[in-house]
Design a protein around this motif. Structure first.
Motif, PDB file in Angstrom:
ATOM      1  N   GLY A 183     -22.340  -0.197  -1.201  1.00 60.26           N
ATOM      2  CA  GLY A 183     -22.343  -0.982   0.029  1.00 60.26           C
ATOM      3  C   GLY A 183     -20.991  -1.195   0.591  1.00 60.26           C
ATOM      4  N   ALA A 184     -19.867  -0.936  -0.064  1.00 60.42           N
ATOM      5  CA  ALA A 184     -18.473  -0.977   0.327  1.00 60.42           C
ATOM      6  C   ALA A 184     -17.972  -0.621   1.515  1.00 60.42           C
ATOM      7  CB  ALA A 184     -17.638  -0.177  -0.528  1.00 60.42           C
TER       8      ALA A 184
ATOM      9  N   LEU B  13     -15.911  -2.292   5.639  1.00 58.49           N
ATOM     10  CA  LEU B  13     -14.702  -1.846   5.909  1.00 58.49           C
ATOM     11  C   LEU B  13     -13.580  -2.388   7.112  1.00 58.49           C
ATOM     12  CD1 LEU B  13     -12.743   0.854   5.661  1.00 58.49           C
ATOM     13  CD2 LEU B  13     -14.112   1.991   7.051  1.00 58.49           C
ATOM     14  N   ALA B  14     -14.447  -2.593   8.251  1.00 57.58           N
ATOM     15  CA  ALA B  14     -13.524  -3.386   9.117  1.00 57.58           C
ATOM     16  C   ALA B  14     -13.329  -4.648   8.735  1.00 57.58           C
ATOM     17  CB  ALA B  14     -14.447  -3.403  10.254  1.00 57.58           C
TER      18      ALA B  14
ATOM     19  N   ASP C  48      -8.681  -8.640   6.871  1.00 59.03           N
ATOM     20  CA  ASP C  48      -8.577  -9.408   5.878  1.00 59.03           C
ATOM     21  C   ASP C  48      -7.106  -9.261   5.275  1.00 59.03           C
ATOM     22  OD1 ASP C  48     -10.922 -10.859   6.674  1.00 59.03           O
ATOM     23  OD2 ASP C  48     -11.918 -10.285   4.993  1.00 59.03           O
ATOM     24  N   GLU C  49      -6.836  -7.921   4.938  1.00 57.69           N
ATOM     25  CA  GLU C  49      -5.728  -7.529   4.185  1.00 57.69           C
ATOM     26  C   GLU C  49      -4.459  -7.304   5.300  1.00 57.69           C
ATOM     27  OE1 GLU C  49      -5.304  -7.741   1.075  1.00 57.69           O
ATOM     28  OE2 GLU C  49      -7.505  -8.185   0.686  1.00 57.69           O
ATOM     29  N   ARG C  50      -5.095  -7.530   6.468  1.00 60.00           N
ATOM     30  CA  ARG C  50      -3.840  -7.363   7.489  1.00 60.00           C
ATOM     31  C   ARG C  50      -3.278  -5.897   7.804  1.00 60.00           C
ATOM     32  NH1 ARG C  50      -0.054 -12.881   6.931  1.00 60.00           N
ATOM     33  NH2 ARG C  50      -1.955 -14.094   7.053  1.00 60.00           N
ATOM     34  N   ILE C  51      -4.154  -4.986   7.316  1.00 57.64           N
ATOM     35  CA  ILE C  51      -3.952  -3.464   7.362  1.00 57.64           C
ATOM     36  C   ILE C  51      -4.168  -3.104   8.711  1.00 57.64           C
ATOM     37  CG2 ILE C  51      -4.633  -1.277   6.748  1.00 57.64           C
ATOM     38  CD1 ILE C  51      -5.199  -2.338   4.183  1.00 57.64           C
TER      39      ILE C  51
ATOM     40  N   LEU D  34     -16.326  -0.395  14.408  1.00 57.57           N
ATOM     41  CA  LEU D  34     -14.919  -0.105  14.578  1.00 57.57           C
ATOM     42  C   LEU D  34     -14.679   0.364  15.879  1.00 57.57           C
ATOM     43  CD1 LEU D  34     -14.371   2.247  11.567  1.00 57.57           C
ATOM     44  CD2 LEU D  34     -13.686  -0.131  11.521  1.00 57.57           C
ATOM     45  N   PRO D  35     -14.985  -0.769  16.824  1.00 62.42           N
ATOM     46  CA  PRO D  35     -15.114  -0.262  18.324  1.00 62.42           C
ATOM     47  C   PRO D  35     -13.478   0.113  18.873  1.00 62.42           C
ATOM     48  CG  PRO D  35     -15.045  -2.415  18.156  1.00 62.42           C
ATOM     49  CD  PRO D  35     -15.111  -2.059  16.610  1.00 62.42           C
ATOM     50  N   GLY D  36     -12.475  -0.178  18.113  1.00 63.10           N
ATOM     51  CA  GLY D  36     -11.242   0.224  18.578  1.00 63.10           C
ATOM     52  C   GLY D  36     -10.717   1.585  18.203  1.00 63.10           C
TER      53      GLY D  36
END
Length: 353
Positions: A19-20, A24-25, A30-33, A59-61
């Motif tokens: 389920g990872a 993803l988003a 959270d990790e500021r990636i 991931l709309p962007g």
């Protein structure tokens, strides 16, 4: 007394679990990636379509790019296409070819890469190398490590079992590769990075000695972790030495001499590793490696992947030419054609062909 340390290049995120992909988003934010969600996502034109449909709402962007294959031209086209966007990161979503193209393209445009692997066929998913086909055959290109690695075990299970099992051969071959590295240290004085060797060897041993199979989440986790650790070990060493010895020379020789018939990378590396262990006289280790590879349905004889003994002899004879300057058991023994043929006969007899 000074305290000396070193920084180890490694992903800031390694997320391996069922389920990872659903998170993803959130992980990237959270990790500021990528807090903005501005991502360039590279996918295949086939299996990638279903994943795009699944992930696009979260991931709309994102801008989605279909990658034609695993060539240098494909990677350059991807990089050129991404130049017009203002992205936080590149996401390589797919198998080894897609991730390698995304690695190269991300490096070319100066963006961090997020590797989202959909199968576990080889250790390239977290390595500082992109392997791409070019006009001369196949080349290896240095790139930064992925900034994040996401492996959804539910997605991995949907990949063809042969490709998942292929990673087993690649991981187990670390044991032979490190033995070659240590041999070179003893004979030529080549420096061995102890940390890189330890990481690669333990990754291989963990996979070799785990009792499970690809139907078992525990085993898949160990395999995925082993492949990630192997990639990091190459970054620590500064090249592929911890994971590439005679096993990979044999693999490259298959690819170069028989490009239309070659098996998968991991299958050829596993076979090469088992034969290399026999050549160095490590009978017990060779026997265990063969036993485990067979249990996982991996080839241990050339006939298992459609090659004759004579073709395999020629592959082994040619193998040292694939990595000039690399010292392995093949360069050490420097066997003639007849000696390779005799060594193979002994190997086949020892493992019970």
């Amino acid at each position: 007394m000074p305290v000396l340390t070193r920084l180890i290049p490694s992903p800031v995120v390694v997320d391996i679990r069922p389920g990872a992909l659903n998170d993803l988003a959130g992980v990237l934010a959270d990790e500021r990636i990528s807090a903005s969600g501005k991502l360039a996502v590279a996918i295949s034109g086939g299996s990638g379509a279903a994943l795009r449909e699944r992930l696009a709402p979260a991931l709309p962007g994102a801008t989605w790019y279909e990658v034609g294959g695993g060539t240098l031209d494909d990677a350059i086209k991807l990089a050129d296409a991404m130049k017009s966007g203002h992205y936080d990161a590149v996401v390589g979503l797919g198998g080894g070819k897609i991730i390698d193209c995304a690695k190269f393209a991300a490096a070319r445009v100066g963006l961090p890469l997020v590797a989202v692997a959909t199968n576990l066929s080889h250790d390239g998913l977290c390595s500082p190398v992109a392997t791409l086909d070019n006009d001369a055959g196949r080349g290896s290109y240095g790139v930064p490590n992925p900034i994040a690695v996401v492996i959804d075990l539910d997605v991995v299970r949907q990949a063809p079992p042969r490709f998942v099992r292929s990673g087993i051969g690649d991981a187990v071959s670390n044991i032979s590769a490190v033995a070659d590295w240590e041999l070179s240290h003893r004979v030529t004085g080549e420096k061995v990075d102890g940390l890189a060797a330890a990481m690669a060897r333990q990754a291989g041993q963990a996979v070799l000695r785990h009792p499970g199979d690809i139907d078992d989440d525990g085993f898949l986790t160990v395999l995925a972790e082993g492949l990630v650790l192997t990639g990091i070990s190459m970054s620590v060493a500064g090249d592929s030495r911890p994971a590439s010895g005679a096993c990979h020379e044999i693999n490259h020789a298959f690819d170069l001499l028989h490009p239309q018939r070659a098996a998968s990378h991991g299958e050829q590396c596993g076979l090469g590793a088992a034969f290399a262990m026999h050549l160095r006289g490590a009978a017990e280790e060779c026997g265990l490696m063969v036993q485990v590879l067979r249990r996982h349905g991996q080839p241990v004889l050339p006939a298992d992947i459609g090659f004759t003994v004579e073709e395999f002899v020629k592959v082994v004879e040619f193998a040292p030419q694939t990595r000039p300057g690399r010292y392995t058991i093949l360069e050490h023994l420097d066997l003639s054609t007849d000696q390779i043929r005799d060594a193979y006969a002994d190997y086949a007899k020892a493992i019970g062909s």
